[in-house]
Design a protein around this motif. Sequence first.
Motif, PDB file in Angstrom:
ATOM      1  N   PRO A   1     129.943  39.126  59.314  1.00  0.00           N
ATOM      2  CA  PRO A   1     129.088  38.428  60.288  1.00  0.00           C
ATOM      3  C   PRO A   1     129.291  38.969  61.702  1.00  0.00           C
ATOM      4  O   PRO A   1     130.415  39.207  62.131  1.00  0.00           O
ATOM      5  CB  PRO A   1     129.552  36.980  60.178  1.00  0.00           C
ATOM      6  N   ILE A   2     128.192  39.154  62.403  1.00  0.00           N
ATOM      7  CA  ILE A   2     128.211  39.608  63.791  1.00  0.00           C
ATOM      8  C   ILE A   2     127.447  38.574  64.603  1.00  0.00           C
ATOM      9  O   ILE A   2     126.321  38.217  64.259  1.00  0.00           O
ATOM     10  CB  ILE A   2     127.548  40.987  63.934  1.00  0.00           C
ATOM     11  N   LYS A   3     128.060  38.086  65.681  1.00  0.00           N
ATOM     12  CA  LYS A   3     127.425  37.074  66.521  1.00  0.00           C
ATOM     13  C   LYS A   3     127.171  37.652  67.901  1.00  0.00           C
ATOM     14  O   LYS A   3     128.066  38.211  68.522  1.00  0.00           O
ATOM     15  CB  LYS A   3     128.315  35.838  66.642  1.00  0.00           C
ATOM     16  N   ALA A   4     125.925  37.510  68.347  1.00  0.00           N
ATOM     17  CA  ALA A   4     125.536  37.950  69.688  1.00  0.00           C
ATOM     18  C   ALA A   4     125.034  36.745  70.455  1.00  0.00           C
ATOM     19  O   ALA A   4     124.350  35.878  69.903  1.00  0.00           O
ATOM     20  CB  ALA A   4     124.447  39.011  69.599  1.00  0.00           C
ATOM     21  N   MET A   5     125.379  36.678  71.748  1.00  0.00           N
ATOM     22  CA  MET A   5     124.977  35.546  72.575  1.00  0.00           C
ATOM     23  C   MET A   5     124.307  36.024  73.853  1.00  0.00           C
ATOM     24  O   MET A   5     124.655  37.080  74.381  1.00  0.00           O
ATOM     25  CB  MET A   5     126.201  34.705  72.912  1.00  0.00           C
ATOM     26  N   GLY A   6     123.349  35.217  74.318  1.00  0.00           N
ATOM     27  CA  GLY A   6     122.648  35.537  75.548  1.00  0.00           C
ATOM     28  C   GLY A   6     121.813  34.367  76.009  1.00  0.00           C
ATOM     29  O   GLY A   6     121.834  33.288  75.404  1.00  0.00           O
ATOM     30  N   LYS A   7     121.060  34.572  77.059  1.00  0.00           N
ATOM     31  CA  LYS A   7     120.188  33.539  77.614  1.00  0.00           C
ATOM     32  C   LYS A   7     119.070  33.213  76.623  1.00  0.00           C
ATOM     33  O   LYS A   7     118.567  34.096  75.930  1.00  0.00           O
ATOM     34  CB  LYS A   7     119.566  34.000  78.936  1.00  0.00           C
TER      35      LYS A   7
ATOM     36  N   ASN B   1     122.957  22.627  76.044  1.00  0.00           N
ATOM     37  CA  ASN B   1     121.898  22.384  77.026  1.00  0.00           C
ATOM     38  C   ASN B   1     120.681  23.283  76.832  1.00  0.00           C
ATOM     39  O   ASN B   1     119.741  23.215  77.618  1.00  0.00           O
ATOM     40  CB  ASN B   1     122.437  22.555  78.444  1.00  0.00           C
ATOM     41  N   GLY B   2     120.716  24.151  75.819  1.00  0.00           N
ATOM     42  CA  GLY B   2     119.585  25.026  75.548  1.00  0.00           C
ATOM     43  C   GLY B   2     119.464  26.218  76.468  1.00  0.00           C
ATOM     44  O   GLY B   2     118.472  26.931  76.429  1.00  0.00           O
ATOM     45  N   THR B   3     120.470  26.463  77.281  1.00  0.00           N
ATOM     46  CA  THR B   3     120.437  27.588  78.219  1.00  0.00           C
ATOM     47  C   THR B   3     120.723  28.908  77.520  1.00  0.00           C
ATOM     48  O   THR B   3     120.161  29.941  77.865  1.00  0.00           O
ATOM     49  CB  THR B   3     121.476  27.373  79.342  1.00  0.00           C
ATOM     50  N   TYR B   4     121.600  28.861  76.525  1.00  0.00           N
ATOM     51  CA  TYR B   4     122.011  30.061  75.802  1.00  0.00           C
ATOM     52  C   TYR B   4     121.696  29.904  74.321  1.00  0.00           C
ATOM     53  O   TYR B   4     121.450  28.799  73.836  1.00  0.00           O
ATOM     54  CB  TYR B   4     123.519  30.303  75.981  1.00  0.00           C
ATOM     55  N   VAL B   5     121.720  31.012  73.626  1.00  0.00           N
ATOM     56  CA  VAL B   5     121.486  31.004  72.191  1.00  0.00           C
ATOM     57  C   VAL B   5     122.437  32.011  71.550  1.00  0.00           C
ATOM     58  O   VAL B   5     122.781  33.033  72.154  1.00  0.00           O
ATOM     59  CB  VAL B   5     120.012  31.337  71.866  1.00  0.00           C
ATOM     60  N   SER B   6     122.894  31.686  70.343  1.00  0.00           N
ATOM     61  CA  SER B   6     123.701  32.650  69.592  1.00  0.00           C
ATOM     62  C   SER B   6     122.961  32.997  68.314  1.00  0.00           C
ATOM     63  O   SER B   6     122.347  32.131  67.684  1.00  0.00           O
ATOM     64  CB  SER B   6     125.086  32.093  69.278  1.00  0.00           C
ATOM     65  N   ILE B   7     123.016  34.244  67.968  1.00  0.00           N
ATOM     66  CA  ILE B   7     122.395  34.751  66.751  1.00  0.00           C
ATOM     67  C   ILE B   7     123.501  35.363  65.910  1.00  0.00           C
ATOM     68  O   ILE B   7     124.216  36.256  66.371  1.00  0.00           O
ATOM     69  CB  ILE B   7     121.305  35.810  67.035  1.00  0.00           C
ATOM     70  N   THR B   8     123.647  34.869  64.697  1.00  0.00           N
ATOM     71  CA  THR B   8     124.624  35.428  63.768  1.00  0.00           C
ATOM     72  C   THR B   8     123.868  36.186  62.688  1.00  0.00           C
ATOM     73  O   THR B   8     122.964  35.643  62.058  1.00  0.00           O
ATOM     74  CB  THR B   8     125.486  34.321  63.128  1.00  0.00           C
ATOM     75  N   VAL B   9     124.251  37.427  62.507  1.00  0.00           N
ATOM     76  CA  VAL B   9     123.645  38.293  61.502  1.00  0.00           C
ATOM     77  C   VAL B   9     124.765  38.755  60.574  1.00  0.00           C
ATOM     78  O   VAL B   9     125.758  39.319  61.039  1.00  0.00           O
ATOM     79  CB  VAL B   9     122.968  39.510  62.166  1.00  0.00           C
ATOM     80  N   THR B  10     124.607  38.504  59.293  1.00  0.00           N
ATOM     81  CA  THR B  10     125.601  38.962  58.328  1.00  0.00           C
ATOM     82  C   THR B  10     125.087  40.240  57.688  1.00  0.00           C
ATOM     83  O   THR B  10     124.025  40.241  57.056  1.00  0.00           O
ATOM     84  CB  THR B  10     125.873  37.887  57.257  1.00  0.00           C
ATOM     85  N   VAL B  11     125.827  41.319  57.886  1.00  0.00           N
ATOM     86  CA  VAL B  11     125.428  42.625  57.359  1.00  0.00           C
ATOM     87  C   VAL B  11     126.341  43.022  56.207  1.00  0.00           C
ATOM     88  O   VAL B  11     127.472  42.544  56.115  1.00  0.00           O
ATOM     89  CB  VAL B  11     125.469  43.725  58.448  1.00  0.00           C
ATOM     90  N   THR B  12     125.840  43.888  55.367  1.00  0.00           N
ATOM     91  CA  THR B  12     126.675  44.520  54.359  1.00  0.00           C
ATOM     92  C   THR B  12     127.191  45.799  55.010  1.00  0.00           C
ATOM     93  O   THR B  12     126.492  46.807  55.074  1.00  0.00           O
ATOM     94  CB  THR B  12     125.886  44.833  53.076  1.00  0.00           C
ATOM     95  N   ALA B  13     128.393  45.709  55.526  1.00  0.00           N
ATOM     96  CA  ALA B  13     128.977  46.839  56.247  1.00  0.00           C
ATOM     97  C   ALA B  13     129.474  47.889  55.263  1.00  0.00           C
ATOM     98  O   ALA B  13     130.111  47.563  54.267  1.00  0.00           O
ATOM     99  CB  ALA B  13     130.126  46.362  57.116  1.00  0.00           C
ATOM    100  N   THR B  14     129.171  49.140  55.566  1.00  0.00           N
ATOM    101  CA  THR B  14     129.581  50.234  54.685  1.00  0.00           C
ATOM    102  C   THR B  14     130.716  51.068  55.249  1.00  0.00           C
ATOM    103  O   THR B  14     131.325  51.840  54.514  1.00  0.00           O
ATOM    104  CB  THR B  14     128.380  51.149  54.385  1.00  0.00           C
ATOM    105  N   SER B  15     130.989  50.910  56.565  1.00  0.00           N
ATOM    106  CA  SER B  15     132.067  51.691  57.169  1.00  0.00           C
ATOM    107  C   SER B  15     132.417  51.133  58.546  1.00  0.00           C
ATOM    108  O   SER B  15     131.621  50.412  59.164  1.00  0.00           O
ATOM    109  CB  SER B  15     131.657  53.155  57.323  1.00  0.00           C
ATOM    110  N   LYS B  16     133.587  51.494  59.016  1.00  0.00           N
ATOM    111  CA  LYS B  16     134.009  51.101  60.366  1.00  0.00           C
ATOM    112  C   LYS B  16     133.121  51.755  61.427  1.00  0.00           C
ATOM    113  O   LYS B  16     132.724  51.081  62.388  1.00  0.00           O
ATOM    114  CB  LYS B  16     135.475  51.454  60.594  1.00  0.00           C
ATOM    115  N   PRO B  17     132.773  53.043  61.290  1.00  0.00           N
ATOM    116  CA  PRO B  17     131.869  53.635  62.288  1.00  0.00           C
ATOM    117  C   PRO B  17     130.520  52.911  62.369  1.00  0.00           C
ATOM    118  O   PRO B  17     129.948  52.788  63.450  1.00  0.00           O
ATOM    119  CB  PRO B  17     131.702  55.083  61.817  1.00  0.00           C
TER     120      PRO B  17
END
Length: 88
Positions: free
Chosen positions: A15-21, A53-69
């Motif tokens: 899972p990768i989580k990104a946050m922003g306005k 307060n609805g100012t920010y949002v987080s998006i979590t995306v679960t990927v099938t990771a194949t490598s560290k790079p």
Amino acid sequence: MSEEETLLVFPCEFPIKAMGKADVELDLLVIDIVRRHTDSLTEDRISTRPSKNGTYVSITVTVTATSKPQLDAIYQDLSGHPHILMVI
């Protein structure tokens, strides 16, 4: 541990989580960036959560990771975008 070593065993679900306005379509932005690095992203692997307060949002995306790079490249692209404030 060297730079290329990791405790993860690939392929793995990651899972990768990104946050922003919340005033930008951050979910579409995050999905577009992640899809540059993987072709296995489907709608059921994406979740969005607004802040209290609805100012920010987080998006979590679960990927099938194949490598560290691959994971490093996703994190770098997400972190480098001006609308994304944090990636964990």
